[in-house]
Design a protein around this motif. Sequence first.
Motif, PDB file in Angstrom:
ATOM      1  N   GLY A  22       0.785  -1.221   0.000  1.00  0.00           N
ATOM      2  CA  GLY A  22       0.000   0.000   0.000  1.00  0.00           C
ATOM      3  C   GLY A  22       0.819   1.273   0.000  1.00  0.00           C
ATOM      4  N   THR A  23       2.141   1.162  -0.029  1.00  0.00           N
ATOM      5  CA  THR A  23       2.972   2.360   0.010  1.00  0.00           C
ATOM      6  C   THR A  23       2.807   3.193  -1.254  1.00  0.00           C
ATOM      7  N   SER A  26      -0.424   5.085  -1.170  1.00  0.00           N
ATOM      8  CA  SER A  26      -0.368   6.178  -0.201  1.00  0.00           C
ATOM      9  C   SER A  26       0.416   7.365  -0.761  1.00  0.00           C
ATOM     10  N   LEU A  30      -1.100  11.089  -1.443  1.00  0.00           N
ATOM     11  CA  LEU A  30      -0.469  12.271  -0.865  1.00  0.00           C
ATOM     12  C   LEU A  30      -0.058  13.263  -1.944  1.00  0.00           C
TER      13      LEU A  30
END
Length: 49
Positions: A22-23, A26, A30
Amino acid sequence: MAKAELKTKHQTEIEDSSSLKGTLASVFILGLFIIVSWVSVYYLFVDRF
């Protein structure tokens, strides 16, 4: 002359990349938030003049 030992009992460890799950999503969220913020502030600034 001695023979070099070629057979070693050394196993390479496989890194677990589940902590990075999920990085990418994310970072994209952002980045999208930052871009939307900058564009909205720019349009607020342009709208005043």
